[in-house]
Design a protein around this motif. Structure first.
Motif, PDB file in Angstrom:
ATOM      1  N   THR A 101     -13.147  -2.121  -2.362  1.00 29.02           N
ATOM      2  CA  THR A 101     -12.560  -0.787  -2.505  1.00 29.02           C
ATOM      3  C   THR A 101     -13.638   0.276  -2.371  1.00 29.02           C
ATOM      4  O   THR A 101     -14.581   0.307  -3.179  1.00 29.02           O
ATOM      5  CB  THR A 101     -11.876  -0.642  -3.875  1.00 29.02           C
ATOM      6  OG1 THR A 101     -10.954  -1.713  -4.072  1.00 29.02           O
ATOM      7  CG2 THR A 101     -11.135   0.679  -3.971  1.00 29.02           C
ATOM      8  N   ALA A 157     -11.868  -8.335  -3.608  1.00 29.75           N
ATOM      9  CA  ALA A 157     -11.198  -7.055  -3.391  1.00 29.75           C
ATOM     10  C   ALA A 157     -12.272  -6.010  -3.147  1.00 29.75           C
ATOM     11  O   ALA A 157     -13.156  -5.804  -3.983  1.00 29.75           O
ATOM     12  CB  ALA A 157     -10.352  -6.688  -4.604  1.00 29.75           C
ATOM     13  N   ARG A 190      -6.542   1.745   4.774  1.00 30.86           N
ATOM     14  CA  ARG A 190      -6.121   0.381   4.494  1.00 30.86           C
ATOM     15  C   ARG A 190      -4.765   0.182   5.168  1.00 30.86           C
ATOM     16  O   ARG A 190      -3.823   0.934   4.913  1.00 30.86           O
ATOM     17  CB  ARG A 190      -6.026   0.119   2.992  1.00 30.86           C
ATOM     18  CG  ARG A 190      -5.922  -1.359   2.626  1.00 30.86           C
ATOM     19  CD  ARG A 190      -5.800  -1.554   1.121  1.00 30.86           C
ATOM     20  NE  ARG A 190      -6.950  -1.083   0.385  1.00 30.86           N
ATOM     21  CZ  ARG A 190      -8.051  -1.797   0.178  1.00 30.86           C
ATOM     22  NH1 ARG A 190      -8.147  -3.026   0.668  1.00 30.86           N
ATOM     23  NH2 ARG A 190      -9.056  -1.309  -0.519  1.00 30.86           N
ATOM     24  N   ARG A 244      -6.873   3.053  -7.140  1.00 30.89           N
ATOM     25  CA  ARG A 244      -8.004   3.355  -6.284  1.00 30.89           C
ATOM     26  C   ARG A 244      -8.962   4.346  -6.940  1.00 30.89           C
ATOM     27  O   ARG A 244     -10.098   4.485  -6.531  1.00 30.89           O
ATOM     28  CB  ARG A 244      -7.523   3.927  -4.957  1.00 30.89           C
ATOM     29  CG  ARG A 244      -6.693   2.953  -4.153  1.00 30.89           C
ATOM     30  CD  ARG A 244      -6.241   3.551  -2.851  1.00 30.89           C
ATOM     31  NE  ARG A 244      -5.629   4.845  -3.065  1.00 30.89           N
ATOM     32  CZ  ARG A 244      -5.257   5.646  -2.079  1.00 30.89           C
ATOM     33  NH1 ARG A 244      -5.453   5.284  -0.847  1.00 30.89           N
ATOM     34  NH2 ARG A 244      -4.683   6.803  -2.315  1.00 30.89           N
TER      35      ARG A 244
END
Length: 387
Positions: free
Chosen positions: A260, A258, A226, A22
């Motif tokens: 993020t 994805a 999340r 992350r």
């Protein structure tokens, strides 16, 4: 000085903790003044630390090479005074030093070493002049202050379970959130450094869900989480200390991508719904930048600058998104994106276009309240109000 990291249980076959995907390898200081990463030398093919200055009229980079190339798994962390902390693996220990430019060379101040299976640096502390790290064991994670203590690396807390991530919840740097894996589940917890490392729950969306904290803004209390509580892993948001449930916006659910979050707009005290959040959006076709506000119901997407250090960037308090990039012709660049002010109201849009991308080179802390999403304690139905 070398310190042996204590473990409450024996480590028979230590596991190397996975890199935290992350956080980008390009790390920005707490106040946005500097950044640091490992750059690749075209001349030697080796890695070396490089510090970027971001708060001037134009960004510029200063190489901080040592006497030999760095290993690619070394970690660097910029401080707000311009120095860069580096963590190197040396045999069975992790050595810590401060790097700084000294005319044509690089100065280095050793800080000590910690003997342990694996050590990872945490995101920059809010004060900008301290540094923290996690030592990962099989059943226990220890929290260390690796810079900022007068006597070298200092053990602060032991947390049962395997911890990862890391987000600061307040400006004094007292409350640290970690994702803790314990008994087969991962839940975000808070380590209170003002109470001797006391650990309390932060996220408990459902009893059997995995709930991780992805990003936090200390000013507004906005939290990006999340969780698989909705039946599949989803991105959601909540507010620290709020009684309202976590919400999972449909616009952050991007099939085949994805998504993020990597930066949130600071300085938005008491207005979490108006905070701008920047996302890295990865598809097979490439990586783009997403922009979203909790008060809106859409994720605006646009291409990042050529050579963008994907997943790295910062917001200014007045709403400018800054994205670092490096190309053969511009080895140190900063693209700037100015967004209009939000129009307010539930579901309001950003309004207008996204704008043009331009490029140039000790007191008692508030106790976190667990975020709850009561409707998700039972399996949600397709028509459940989850947004």
């Amino acid at each position: 000085m070398t310190v042996c990291a204590p473990q409450s249980t024996p480590e028979t076959t230590p596991r190397r903790a996975p890199m935290d995907s992350r956080r980008p390898a390009f790390t920005i200081a707490a106040d946005g003044s500097y950044a640091a990463w490992l750059a690749l030398s075209r001349a030697t093919g080796g890695w070396f630390p490089e510090r970027w200055t971001l708060d001037g009229p134009e960004p510029y980079a200063v190489p901080l090479p040592g006497t030999q190339p760095e290993e690619p798994d070394s970690e660097v962390l910029p401080l707000t005074d311009g120095r860069v902390l580096i963590r190197r693996r040396v045999a069975e220990r992790y050595a810590l030093s401060l790097l700084y430019p000294t005319g044509p060379g690089t100065g280095e101040l050793p800080l000590g070493a910690i003997e342990c299976p694996y050590l990872s640096l945490l995101p920059p502390a809010p004060d900008g002049l301290s540094a923290y790290a996690l030592v990962h064991g099989e059943r226990t994670t220890t929290l260390w202050r690796v810079y900022g203590s007068p006597a070298g690396p200092e053990l602060l807390a032991r947390v049962p379970g395997r911890c990862s991530g890391g987000a600061w919840l307040d400006r004094p740097g007292r409350l640290l959130a970690l994702d803790r894996e314990l008994d087969g589940l991962t839940k975000a917890v808070v380590v209170d450094l003002g109470r001797g490392g006391e650990t309390t729950p932060l996220l408990q969306i459902a009893e059997t869900s995995n709930d991780r904290l992805v990003l936090a803004d200390p000013d507004s209390g906005l939290l990006l989480v999340r969780s698989d509580a909705p039946g599949e892993e989803r991105l959601g948001w909540g507010v620290l200390g709020s009684a309202r449930p976590v919400r999972f916006p449909e616009c952050l659910r991007q099939p085949g991508a994805a998504v993020t979050p990597f930066a949130v707009q600071p300085g938005q005290t008491l207005t979490p719904e108006a905070c701008s959040v920047a996302f890295r959006v990865d598809r097979e076709s490439g990586t783009s930048v997403g922009v979203w506000r909790p008060a809106e119901r859409q994720l605006r997407q646009f291409p990042g600058p050529l050579g963008w250090v994907a997943g790295a960037g910062l917001w200014t308090a007045d709403g400018e998104l800054r994205l670092p990039y490096a190309t053969p012709h511009v080895p140190c660049g900063l693209a700037r994106l100015r967004l209009p002010d939000p129009e307010g109201g539930e579901g309001s849009g950003i309004g207008g276009s996204l704008g043009e991308m331009t490029e140039n080179g000790g007191s008692s802390a508030p106790r976190p309240v667990p975020l709850q999403q009561a409707p998700l304690r039972q399996a949600p139905q397709p028509h459940a109000r989850v947004r």
